[in-house]
Scaffold this active site. Structure first.
Site, PDB file in Angstrom:
ATOM      1  N   LYS A 197      29.818  36.292  -5.202  1.00  0.00           N
ATOM      2  CA  LYS A 197      29.182  36.131  -4.056  1.00  0.00           C
ATOM      3  C   LYS A 197      30.660  35.421  -3.415  1.00  0.00           C
ATOM      4  O   LYS A 197      30.818  34.015  -3.527  1.00  0.00           O
ATOM      5  CB  LYS A 197      28.268  35.799  -4.119  1.00  0.00           C
ATOM      6  CG  LYS A 197      26.952  36.639  -4.240  1.00  0.00           C
ATOM      7  CD  LYS A 197      26.742  37.497  -3.216  1.00  0.00           C
ATOM      8  CE  LYS A 197      25.311  38.102  -4.232  1.00  0.00           C
ATOM      9  NZ  LYS A 197      25.507  39.243  -4.259  1.00  0.00           N
ATOM     10  N   LEU A 198      30.623  34.896  -2.060  1.00  0.00           N
ATOM     11  CA  LEU A 198      31.258  34.840  -0.485  1.00  0.00           C
ATOM     12  C   LEU A 198      30.454  33.326  -0.238  1.00  0.00           C
ATOM     13  O   LEU A 198      29.063  34.060  -0.212  1.00  0.00           O
ATOM     14  CB  LEU A 198      31.420  34.988   0.542  1.00  0.00           C
ATOM     15  CG  LEU A 198      32.799  36.200  -0.055  1.00  0.00           C
ATOM     16  CD1 LEU A 198      33.398  37.024   1.412  1.00  0.00           C
ATOM     17  CD2 LEU A 198      33.894  35.490  -0.460  1.00  0.00           C
ATOM     18  N   ASN A 230      38.987  28.482  -7.245  1.00  0.00           N
ATOM     19  CA  ASN A 230      38.565  30.134  -7.515  1.00  0.00           C
ATOM     20  C   ASN A 230      39.802  31.054  -8.846  1.00  0.00           C
ATOM     21  O   ASN A 230      40.761  30.309  -8.591  1.00  0.00           O
ATOM     22  CB  ASN A 230      38.545  30.936  -6.968  1.00  0.00           C
ATOM     23  CG  ASN A 230      37.906  31.960  -7.492  1.00  0.00           C
ATOM     24  OD1 ASN A 230      36.975  33.089  -8.122  1.00  0.00           O
ATOM     25  ND2 ASN A 230      37.638  32.919  -5.698  1.00  0.00           N
ATOM     26  N   HIS A 264      41.515  34.535 -10.008  1.00  0.00           N
ATOM     27  CA  HIS A 264      41.128  35.729  -9.479  1.00  0.00           C
ATOM     28  C   HIS A 264      42.264  36.349 -10.284  1.00  0.00           C
ATOM     29  O   HIS A 264      43.620  36.069 -10.756  1.00  0.00           O
ATOM     30  CB  HIS A 264      42.240  35.447  -7.377  1.00  0.00           C
ATOM     31  CG  HIS A 264      42.127  37.256  -7.321  1.00  0.00           C
ATOM     32  ND1 HIS A 264      40.893  37.750  -6.852  1.00  0.00           N
ATOM     33  CD2 HIS A 264      43.105  37.859  -6.626  1.00  0.00           C
ATOM     34  CE1 HIS A 264      41.094  38.912  -6.109  1.00  0.00           C
ATOM     35  NE2 HIS A 264      42.461  39.042  -6.042  1.00  0.00           N
ATOM     36  N   ASP A 281      39.164  28.585   0.459  1.00  0.00           N
ATOM     37  CA  ASP A 281      38.796  28.301   1.382  1.00  0.00           C
ATOM     38  C   ASP A 281      37.888  29.351   2.364  1.00  0.00           C
ATOM     39  O   ASP A 281      37.414  30.497   1.451  1.00  0.00           O
ATOM     40  CB  ASP A 281      40.103  28.543   2.578  1.00  0.00           C
ATOM     41  CG  ASP A 281      40.883  29.759   3.092  1.00  0.00           C
ATOM     42  OD1 ASP A 281      40.630  30.581   2.507  1.00  0.00           O
ATOM     43  OD2 ASP A 281      41.702  29.515   3.191  1.00  0.00           O
TER      44      ASP A 281
END
Length: 197
Positions: free
Chosen positions: A90-91, A106, A108, A140
């Site tokens: 989730k953002l 994060n 990725h 960000d």
């Protein structure tokens, strides 16, 4: 000793790697809590190591902002030095990012800025490239657009599927994450400097 809150959405294999690393008395970081946006399978790892967990489902809140505030409130109870999004799908709302940045990182499964977003592995295969990778970034307000802390290439092999490629990226992601946490704890990586060069 660096204290960590890890946010997950799924199985938590990166979380497991951090928990195992922190069993070594010499490792300068400890996971103090694990959170998720659902009742995630990865909570099993936290429970096995005696780490408290919390969940806040977006659907339980009237909007994304109030959900974000609830997550932030949970995180702040633990006063972590670093918050890690590890497969967290989730953002986070901008004010949560602002409150935690730059100590919010994060993982990725792509070599950013190539293939950002929720389908980095699938997108790399669809593009027909011969390599992808894994990255650790400062979060960000963009989608996988923050400053890159560490990354490594992973070759794409003939016959790779999304599943086989992802399984080869995961151990690289885990190694990068554990090393990044170590480097932040030791002062080798300065997140403030990376965020504001």
């Amino acid at each position: 000793m660096l204290s960590l809150v890890v946010l997950i959405s799924g199985g938590g294999s990166n979380l497991r790697a951090l928990l195992e690393a922190s069993e070594d008395a010499e490792f300068p970081a400890r996971v103090v809590a694990v959170g998720a946006d659902r009742d995630a399978d990865g909570f099993g790892h936290a429970e096995a190591f005696g780490i408290p967990t919390f969940a806040a489902a977006l659907s339980s809140y009237p909007d994304r902002e109030s959900w974000g505030d609830a997550i932030l409130e949970q995180i702040r109870q633990w006063q972590p030095d670093l918050v890690i999004l590890s497969g967290f799908m989730k953002l986070l709302p901008p004010r949560v990012i602002a409150a935690l940045s730059p100590n919010l990182i994060n993982t990725h499964p792509a070599y950013l800025p190539e293939f950002p977003g929720a389908h980095g592995v699938r997108d790399a295969l669809a593009a027909g490239v011969d390599q992808t990778g894994a990255s650790i970034i400062i979060v960000d307000n963009g989608v996988d657009a923050g400053p890159i802390i560490a990354q490594r290439r992973v070759p794409i092999l003939p016959g790779d599927t999304e599943s086989t490629l992802h399984e080869r990226i995961k151990p690289v992601e885990r190694e990068l994450l554990v090393q990044t946490v170590l480097d932040i704890a030791n002062g080798t990586i300065d997140l403030e400097e990376l965020a504001h060069p």
